[in-house]
Scaffold this active site. Structure first.
Site, PDB file in Angstrom:
ATOM      1  N   SER A 151       0.856  -1.189   0.000  1.00 52.05           N
ATOM      2  CA  SER A 151       0.000   0.000   0.000  1.00 52.05           C
ATOM      3  C   SER A 151       0.888   1.234   0.000  1.00 52.05           C
ATOM      4  O   SER A 151       2.033   1.194   0.472  1.00 52.05           O
ATOM      5  CB  SER A 151      -0.890   0.014   1.249  1.00 52.05           C
ATOM      6  OG  SER A 151      -1.494   1.284   1.452  1.00 52.05           O
TER       7      SER A 151
ATOM      8  N   TYR B  75      -1.396  -0.582  10.316  1.00 55.94           N
ATOM      9  CA  TYR B  75      -1.603  -1.020   8.936  1.00 55.94           C
ATOM     10  C   TYR B  75      -0.406  -0.629   8.058  1.00 55.94           C
ATOM     11  O   TYR B  75       0.135  -1.463   7.319  1.00 55.94           O
ATOM     12  CB  TYR B  75      -2.883  -0.398   8.397  1.00 55.94           C
ATOM     13  CG  TYR B  75      -3.209  -0.755   6.963  1.00 55.94           C
ATOM     14  CD1 TYR B  75      -3.762  -1.990   6.635  1.00 55.94           C
ATOM     15  CD2 TYR B  75      -2.976   0.153   5.930  1.00 55.94           C
ATOM     16  CE1 TYR B  75      -4.084  -2.306   5.327  1.00 55.94           C
ATOM     17  CE2 TYR B  75      -3.288  -0.153   4.621  1.00 55.94           C
ATOM     18  CZ  TYR B  75      -3.837  -1.384   4.319  1.00 55.94           C
ATOM     19  OH  TYR B  75      -4.146  -1.700   3.016  1.00 55.94           O
TER      20      TYR B  75
ATOM     21  N   LYS C 252       2.332  -3.031   5.959  1.00 53.10           N
ATOM     22  CA  LYS C 252       2.547  -2.966   4.518  1.00 53.10           C
ATOM     23  C   LYS C 252       4.010  -2.665   4.176  1.00 53.10           C
ATOM     24  O   LYS C 252       4.557  -3.211   3.203  1.00 53.10           O
ATOM     25  CB  LYS C 252       1.618  -1.915   3.902  1.00 53.10           C
ATOM     26  CG  LYS C 252       0.137  -2.289   3.996  1.00 53.10           C
ATOM     27  CD  LYS C 252      -0.153  -3.615   3.311  1.00 53.10           C
ATOM     28  CE  LYS C 252      -1.622  -3.945   3.261  1.00 53.10           C
ATOM     29  NZ  LYS C 252      -1.906  -5.196   2.522  1.00 53.10           N
TER      30      LYS C 252
END
Length: 255
Positions: free
Chosen positions: A143, A156, A160
């Site tokens: 991401s 998060y 990633k």
């Protein structure tokens, strides 16, 4: 027909980016084992993809962060189709939260699925590909939040960024087996989930230098390139597909 006769696993593929990757692989002749946690969503997705052909698409519902299921996923693909060529570890979860109050439960759930699921799926697939001695391609979904900080996505984004380091690390161990390992890092993308927000598209039209958020097809085309024979000398890399957002990185206005 770049993928005629190839066998692929795509996780997190009931909808969105994973669905479109699987759809395009099947349209180019691949045999795809489709995975998602939601069994009914997955069955409908596999049916829609199979209708387009000319490859085949079969569903296998289960938790892509569960170690026993990961082994089952690889075993099912090889027993059903005879070999395994491509694995796209797309399954992941996003749990927003302020760093100062982020719960251990949320943290470890994000790491279990995003990191643990990808790591051990790659491990199981690589062992199968090594045994076949015919090479293969692994692709992880990263991401832009693994490149640029985004509010309430510390866990998060961390997961990633770690996936991109994992891809680089595996170059050392898997290149001798002719297995490539890369990541694709989507920016803002129009999916069923993001389209639930009526302001999403308009917001990211303004923030994205190319004037629009990505479509799932934009991401899928990049993914297909990285697992195709056209990219057989590309490994340990991350391809950012964000319309230029990470070059300037403007964030949404605070609510």
């Amino acid at each position: 027909m770049r993928f005629e006769g190839k066998v692929a696993i795509v996780t997190g593929a009931g909808q969105g980016i994973g669905f479109e990757i699987a759809r395009q692989l099947t349209r180019e002749g691949a045999h795809v084992l489709l995975n998602d946690l939601d069994g009914s969503l997955l069955s409908e997705a596999a049916k829609r993809i199979q209708q387009e052909g000319p490859g085949t698409c079969s569903p296998l519902a289960g938790d892509a962060g569960d170690l026993a299921f990961i082994q089952q996923l690889v075993a099912e693909a090889t027993s059903r189709f005879g070999h395994l060529d491509i694995v796209i570890a797309n399954a992941g979860i996003t749990l927003f939260g302020d760093f100062l109050t982020y719960s251990p439960e949320s943290f470890f759930k994000v790491m279990q699925v995003n990191l643990g699921g990808t790591f051990f799926l790659a491990q199981a697939a690589a062992n199968q590909m090594k045994q076949q001695a015919s090479g293969g391609a692994l692709l992880f979904t990263s991401s832009v939040t693994g490149h640029q900080a985004h509010k309430q996505l510390s866990a998060y984004g961390m997961s990633k960024a770690a996936l991109e380091m994992l891809a680089k690390s595996l170059v050392i161990e898997l290149s001798e087996h002719r297995i490539t390992v890369n990541t694709v890092a989507p920016g803002a993308t129009l999916t069923e989930r993001t389209q639930d927000d009526p302001a999403y598209e308009a917001t990211w039209q303004k923030l994205t230098p190319m004037g629009r958020p990505a479509t799932v097809a934009d991401i899928a085309q990049a993914a297909l390139f990285l697992v195709s024979d056209h990219a057989r000398h590309i490994t340990g890399q991350s391809l950012v597909v964000d319309g230029g957002w990470t070059s300037i990185s403007p964030g949404p206005e605070p609510v």
